[in-house]
Design a protein around this motif. Sequence first.
Motif, PDB file in Angstrom:
ATOM      1  N   MET A   1       0.740  27.218   7.169  1.00 18.61           N
ATOM      2  CA  MET A   1      -0.436  26.725   6.464  1.00 18.61           C
ATOM      3  C   MET A   1      -1.580  27.715   6.528  1.00 18.61           C
ATOM      4  SD  MET A   1      -2.743  23.322   7.239  1.00 18.61           S
ATOM      5  CE  MET A   1      -4.117  24.088   8.077  1.00 18.61           C
ATOM      6  N   ASP A   2      -1.773  28.319   7.714  1.00 20.09           N
ATOM      7  CA  ASP A   2      -2.928  29.187   7.884  1.00 20.09           C
ATOM      8  C   ASP A   2      -2.840  30.436   7.019  1.00 20.09           C
ATOM      9  OD1 ASP A   2      -3.150  28.110  11.233  1.00 20.09           O
ATOM     10  OD2 ASP A   2      -4.664  27.822   9.705  1.00 20.09           O
ATOM     11  N   SER A   7      -5.192  33.162   2.313  1.00 15.13           N
ATOM     12  CA  SER A   7      -5.127  33.767   0.979  1.00 15.13           C
ATOM     13  C   SER A   7      -5.990  33.000  -0.008  1.00 15.13           C
ATOM     14  CB  SER A   7      -3.681  33.811   0.488  1.00 15.13           C
ATOM     15  OG  SER A   7      -2.880  34.584   1.355  1.00 15.13           O
ATOM     16  N   ARG A   8      -5.958  31.680   0.095  1.00 12.92           N
ATOM     17  CA  ARG A   8      -6.747  30.854  -0.827  1.00 12.92           C
ATOM     18  C   ARG A   8      -8.237  30.971  -0.546  1.00 12.92           C
ATOM     19  NH1 ARG A   8      -4.647  25.310   0.329  1.00 12.92           N
ATOM     20  NH2 ARG A   8      -6.113  24.664  -1.324  1.00 12.92           N
ATOM     21  N   VAL A   9      -8.599  31.030   0.735  1.00 16.63           N
ATOM     22  CA  VAL A   9     -10.011  31.228   1.089  1.00 16.63           C
ATOM     23  C   VAL A   9     -10.482  32.582   0.577  1.00 16.63           C
ATOM     24  CG1 VAL A   9     -11.557  31.674   3.046  1.00 16.63           C
ATOM     25  CG2 VAL A   9     -10.073  29.657   3.064  1.00 16.63           C
ATOM     26  N   ARG A  10      -9.673  33.585   0.779  1.00 20.07           N
ATOM     27  CA  ARG A  10     -10.026  34.941   0.350  1.00 20.07           C
ATOM     28  C   ARG A  10     -10.237  35.013  -1.168  1.00 20.07           C
ATOM     29  NH1 ARG A  10      -9.324  40.319   2.217  1.00 20.07           N
ATOM     30  NH2 ARG A  10      -8.896  41.778   0.524  1.00 20.07           N
ATOM     31  N   SER A  11      -9.442  34.245  -1.907  1.00 22.75           N
ATOM     32  CA  SER A  11      -9.548  34.268  -3.366  1.00 22.75           C
ATOM     33  C   SER A  11     -10.677  33.386  -3.890  1.00 22.75           C
ATOM     34  CB  SER A  11      -8.223  33.830  -3.996  1.00 22.75           C
ATOM     35  OG  SER A  11      -7.963  32.462  -3.701  1.00 22.75           O
ATOM     36  N   GLY A  12     -11.332  32.634  -2.980  1.00 22.01           N
ATOM     37  CA  GLY A  12     -12.467  31.807  -3.395  1.00 22.01           C
ATOM     38  C   GLY A  12     -12.079  30.452  -3.942  1.00 22.01           C
ATOM     39  N   ASP A  13     -10.951  29.913  -3.506  1.00 21.28           N
ATOM     40  CA  ASP A  13     -10.489  28.598  -3.956  1.00 21.28           C
ATOM     41  C   ASP A  13     -11.382  27.510  -3.340  1.00 21.28           C
ATOM     42  OD1 ASP A  13      -9.230  26.211  -4.450  1.00 21.28           O
ATOM     43  OD2 ASP A  13      -7.245  26.877  -3.815  1.00 21.28           O
ATOM     44  N   PRO A  14     -12.139  26.754  -4.162  1.00 26.02           N
ATOM     45  CA  PRO A  14     -13.030  25.721  -3.593  1.00 26.02           C
ATOM     46  C   PRO A  14     -12.286  24.672  -2.778  1.00 26.02           C
ATOM     47  CG  PRO A  14     -13.558  26.132  -5.897  1.00 26.02           C
ATOM     48  CD  PRO A  14     -12.254  26.838  -5.623  1.00 26.02           C
ATOM     49  N   ASP A  15     -11.079  24.290  -3.220  1.00 25.32           N
ATOM     50  CA  ASP A  15     -10.315  23.299  -2.469  1.00 25.32           C
ATOM     51  C   ASP A  15      -9.933  23.828  -1.087  1.00 25.32           C
ATOM     52  OD1 ASP A  15     -10.437  21.491  -4.536  1.00 25.32           O
ATOM     53  OD2 ASP A  15      -8.543  22.136  -5.430  1.00 25.32           O
ATOM     54  N   ALA A  16      -9.665  25.136  -1.017  1.00 25.34           N
ATOM     55  CA  ALA A  16      -9.328  25.742   0.272  1.00 25.34           C
ATOM     56  C   ALA A  16     -10.514  25.661   1.224  1.00 25.34           C
ATOM     57  CB  ALA A  16      -8.902  27.189   0.083  1.00 25.34           C
ATOM     58  N   PHE A  17     -11.723  25.835   0.697  1.00 27.80           N
ATOM     59  CA  PHE A  17     -12.900  25.730   1.560  1.00 27.80           C
ATOM     60  C   PHE A  17     -13.126  24.283   1.993  1.00 27.80           C
ATOM     61  CE2 PHE A  17     -13.895  30.068   0.808  1.00 27.80           C
ATOM     62  CZ  PHE A  17     -14.748  30.416   1.848  1.00 27.80           C
ATOM     63  N   GLY A  18     -12.762  23.326   1.144  1.00 25.85           N
ATOM     64  CA  GLY A  18     -12.821  21.934   1.564  1.00 25.85           C
ATOM     65  C   GLY A  18     -11.882  21.664   2.717  1.00 25.85           C
ATOM     66  N   TRP A  54     -18.337  31.472   2.913  1.00 25.67           N
ATOM     67  CA  TRP A  54     -18.065  31.633   1.474  1.00 25.67           C
ATOM     68  C   TRP A  54     -18.505  33.020   1.011  1.00 25.67           C
ATOM     69  CZ3 TRP A  54     -15.543  29.492  -2.509  1.00 25.67           C
ATOM     70  CH2 TRP A  54     -15.902  29.879  -3.797  1.00 25.67           C
ATOM     71  N   ARG A  55     -19.672  33.448   1.473  1.00 26.37           N
ATOM     72  CA  ARG A  55     -20.173  34.764   1.061  1.00 26.37           C
ATOM     73  C   ARG A  55     -19.275  35.886   1.577  1.00 26.37           C
ATOM     74  NH1 ARG A  55     -23.475  38.928   2.608  1.00 26.37           N
ATOM     75  NH2 ARG A  55     -23.665  38.149   4.752  1.00 26.37           N
ATOM     76  N   LEU A  56     -18.694  35.693   2.756  1.00 35.35           N
ATOM     77  CA  LEU A  56     -17.888  36.741   3.393  1.00 35.35           C
ATOM     78  C   LEU A  56     -16.385  36.553   3.172  1.00 35.35           C
ATOM     79  CD1 LEU A  56     -19.748  36.868   6.848  1.00 35.35           C
ATOM     80  CD2 LEU A  56     -20.044  38.424   4.921  1.00 35.35           C
ATOM     81  N   ARG A  57     -16.012  35.686   2.244  1.00 40.01           N
ATOM     82  CA  ARG A  57     -14.600  35.329   2.089  1.00 40.01           C
ATOM     83  C   ARG A  57     -13.699  36.527   1.792  1.00 40.01           C
ATOM     84  NH1 ARG A  57     -17.545  34.026  -2.287  1.00 40.01           N
ATOM     85  NH2 ARG A  57     -16.790  34.561  -4.392  1.00 40.01           N
ATOM     86  N   ALA A  58     -14.234  37.551   1.126  1.00 38.87           N
ATOM     87  CA  ALA A  58     -13.405  38.715   0.776  1.00 38.87           C
ATOM     88  C   ALA A  58     -12.987  39.512   2.014  1.00 38.87           C
ATOM     89  CB  ALA A  58     -14.158  39.618  -0.200  1.00 38.87           C
ATOM     90  N   ARG A  59     -13.670  39.295   3.138  1.00 39.59           N
ATOM     91  CA  ARG A  59     -13.336  40.021   4.366  1.00 39.59           C
ATOM     92  C   ARG A  59     -12.189  39.376   5.141  1.00 39.59           C
ATOM     93  NH1 ARG A  59     -19.272  41.501   7.007  1.00 39.59           N
ATOM     94  NH2 ARG A  59     -20.223  42.353   5.104  1.00 39.59           N
ATOM     95  N   VAL A  60     -11.769  38.191   4.721  1.00 38.81           N
ATOM     96  CA  VAL A  60     -10.694  37.499   5.429  1.00 38.81           C
ATOM     97  C   VAL A  60      -9.381  38.239   5.197  1.00 38.81           C
ATOM     98  CG1 VAL A  60      -9.343  35.371   5.534  1.00 38.81           C
ATOM     99  CG2 VAL A  60     -11.826  35.254   5.314  1.00 38.81           C
ATOM    100  N   ASP A  61      -8.698  38.537   6.300  1.00 38.49           N
ATOM    101  CA  ASP A  61      -7.377  39.153   6.207  1.00 38.49           C
ATOM    102  C   ASP A  61      -6.389  38.096   5.707  1.00 38.49           C
ATOM    103  OD1 ASP A  61      -4.904  40.348   6.587  1.00 38.49           O
ATOM    104  OD2 ASP A  61      -5.476  41.301   8.473  1.00 38.49           O
ATOM    105  N   PRO A  62      -5.657  38.370   4.625  1.00 38.44           N
ATOM    106  CA  PRO A  62      -4.728  37.347   4.109  1.00 38.44           C
ATOM    107  C   PRO A  62      -3.596  37.026   5.066  1.00 38.44           C
ATOM    108  CG  PRO A  62      -4.425  39.438   2.957  1.00 38.44           C
ATOM    109  CD  PRO A  62      -5.654  39.583   3.800  1.00 38.44           C
ATOM    110  N   ASP A  63      -3.314  37.917   5.997  1.00 33.32           N
ATOM    111  CA  ASP A  63      -2.252  37.685   6.984  1.00 33.32           C
ATOM    112  C   ASP A  63      -2.884  37.408   8.343  1.00 33.32           C
ATOM    113  OD1 ASP A  63      -0.194  38.247   5.112  1.00 33.32           O
ATOM    114  OD2 ASP A  63      -0.574  40.390   5.384  1.00 33.32           O
TER     115      ASP A  63
END
Length: 210
Positions: A1-2, A7-18, A54-63
């Motif tokens: 799941m994580d 990956s979803r957080v990194r892509s800016g998926d609003p549901d993922a942030f929920g 949310w502002r820093l979401r692009a810094r999240v490592d997808p793995d």
Amino acid sequence: MDTTLRSRVRSGDPDAFGELFDAYHHAVYNHAFRLTGDWSAAEDVMALTFLEAWRLRARVDPDGGSLRPWLLGVATNTARNTNRTARRHRAVLGRMPRGETTVPDFAEDSAGRVDDAVRLAAIQRSLRGLRRQEREVLALCVWSGLGYAEAAEALGLPVGTVRSRLSRARAKLRRLTEETLRRDREPAAAPRQVEGDRAPAVRSTQEAHR
């Protein structure tokens, strides 16, 4: 799941942030409270943490594993900024004429939340004697339960630095807390009667009835 969530957080998926909020808002709130010592400030830090995430979401490592260490790292930085703003605000208020103010009392607020309110209040006061870096590593490793590697990830530090800093912080907090408790237990010194005070007082009473 994580991994998928990352990956979803990194892509800016609003549901993922929920989902991120539902999974970790309690952990972020508790961590914020341990850093600020104030329930209201902790709520502000928690809200700002997810905005900053949310502002820093692009810094999240997808793995990787859980996003909890990353979020607590964001919360740590947010609390630093909030504390700096609060200090500046208090400095401004300190230069203004003093009026009637009510200061929140941490010990009273927490008395109904824990069994040992006296010790918790002593620990909270003692935390002020620690350096900011020591408070942060204690909050992450002791109260939030992160391992050394996770805390190092959250703080951007080597694991060895986290280990040594935590060891020093624990020893220092233990010493400061015991000193605080000892001071609290010491009875207040009774006012001393100055020799010779009694006689003039008696004479003054006798003279008043003449």
